[in-house]
Design an enzyme around this catalytic site. Structure first.
Site, PDB file in Angstrom:
ATOM      1  N   GLY A 111       0.755  -1.167  -0.044  1.00 46.65           N
ATOM      2  CA  GLY A 111       0.046  -0.049  -0.206  1.00 46.65           C
ATOM      3  C   GLY A 111       0.748   1.294  -0.100  1.00 46.65           C
ATOM      4  N   ASN A 146       0.823   2.614  -6.529  1.00 43.51           N
ATOM      5  CA  ASN A 146      -0.150   3.054  -5.811  1.00 43.51           C
ATOM      6  C   ASN A 146      -0.407   4.560  -6.031  1.00 43.51           C
ATOM      7  OD1 ASN A 146      -0.756   0.455  -4.208  1.00 43.51           O
ATOM      8  ND2 ASN A 146       1.213   0.852  -2.986  1.00 43.51           N
ATOM      9  N   ASP A 187      -6.785 -11.072  -7.772  1.00 43.65           N
ATOM     10  CA  ASP A 187      -7.089  -9.807  -7.985  1.00 43.65           C
ATOM     11  C   ASP A 187      -6.395  -8.928  -9.165  1.00 43.65           C
ATOM     12  OD1 ASP A 187      -4.071  -9.332  -7.602  1.00 43.65           O
ATOM     13  OD2 ASP A 187      -4.318  -8.559  -5.476  1.00 43.65           O
ATOM     14  N   HIS A 219      -1.422  -8.313  -8.428  1.00 44.76           N
ATOM     15  CA  HIS A 219      -0.183  -9.026  -7.849  1.00 44.76           C
ATOM     16  C   HIS A 219       0.107 -10.248  -8.501  1.00 44.76           C
ATOM     17  CE1 HIS A 219      -1.868  -6.118  -4.578  1.00 44.76           C
ATOM     18  NE2 HIS A 219      -0.827  -5.568  -4.636  1.00 44.76           N
TER      19      HIS A 219
END
Length: 213
Positions: free
Chosen positions: A73, A101, A182, A185
């Site tokens: 994150g 990000n 997802d 990743h």
């Protein structure tokens, strides 16, 4: 007298051939500094990028220790705030992987570039070599954003004279077989692909370090 002669001989031998330098006797310390892609998000222990890169380098005959300084994150702002304590003294090479990000959150590329610029400046001031790992913007953010964001890494690599690996997810992005559910990743096989593709660039960067001269 014999002992004195022995001491003199040892002194002459060391003067002629030199003792092993402590710096060269230690493994090259590499820090992978980045976000979840560096941290190994969703992967089992040992399957992350830092672990697999170290294994590949050791298999290639390199004496290295690769540290994982990835934080899931993390943005470029977060990275800048923790850079100094996350990269310890004695580090020989940083693989800098940040910005993804920022892009996903739509942060201005100007801010991302400013933060990465500051990180490169700090590492340069500490005489720590950097391999800059680039990211690319998603097309749905618009052509203007994409052009500005994608250009960050080449501009900074040229400004600081550091090697650039243009896209950290090269060969993995968009390939469902190499990503987790997802779609963002890499899975273990995806990490293998990243390591395989970036390895020659890492080795070339290592070969140019002063300790290898």
């Amino acid at each position: 007298m014999a002992f004195k002669h022995l001491v003199a001989f040892v002194a002459l031998f060391m003067a002629a051939f030199g003792a092993v330098s402590p710096a060269r006797a230690q493994p090259l310390q590499i820090v992978v500094f980045g976000d979840s892609l560096a941290a190994g998000y969703g992967l089992a222990a040992g399957d992350g990028f830092a672990d697999k890169l170290q294994a590949a380098l050791v298999a290639g005959g390199h004496d290295v220790a690769v540290a994982n300084a990835g934080v899931s994150g993390d943005t470029s702002s977060g990275g800048l705030s923790r850079l100094d304590w996350s990269v310890p003294d004695g580090t020989g090479l940083v693989i800098l992987e940040l910005g993804g990000n920022d892009m996903l959150r739509g942060i201005s590329p100007d801010i991302t570039e400013k933060n990465l610029d500051a990180m490169l400046a700090r590492l340069k001031a500490r005489n720590i070599a950097v391999l800059l790992a680039g990211m690319r913007a998603a097309p749905n953010l618009g052509a203007g954003y994409q052009k500005s964001f994608d250009g960050i890494y080449l501009r900074l690599a040229e400004k600081y004279g550091v090697p650039l690996y243009p896209f950290f997810l090269d060969g993995v992005a968009g390939n469902a077989a190499l990503n987790q559910a997802d779609g963002m990743h890499p899975n273990a096989a995806g990490v293998d692909m990243i390591v395989e593709r970036i390895l020659p660039v890492v080795e070339k960067t290592m070969a140019a370090l002063p300790r290898n001269s």
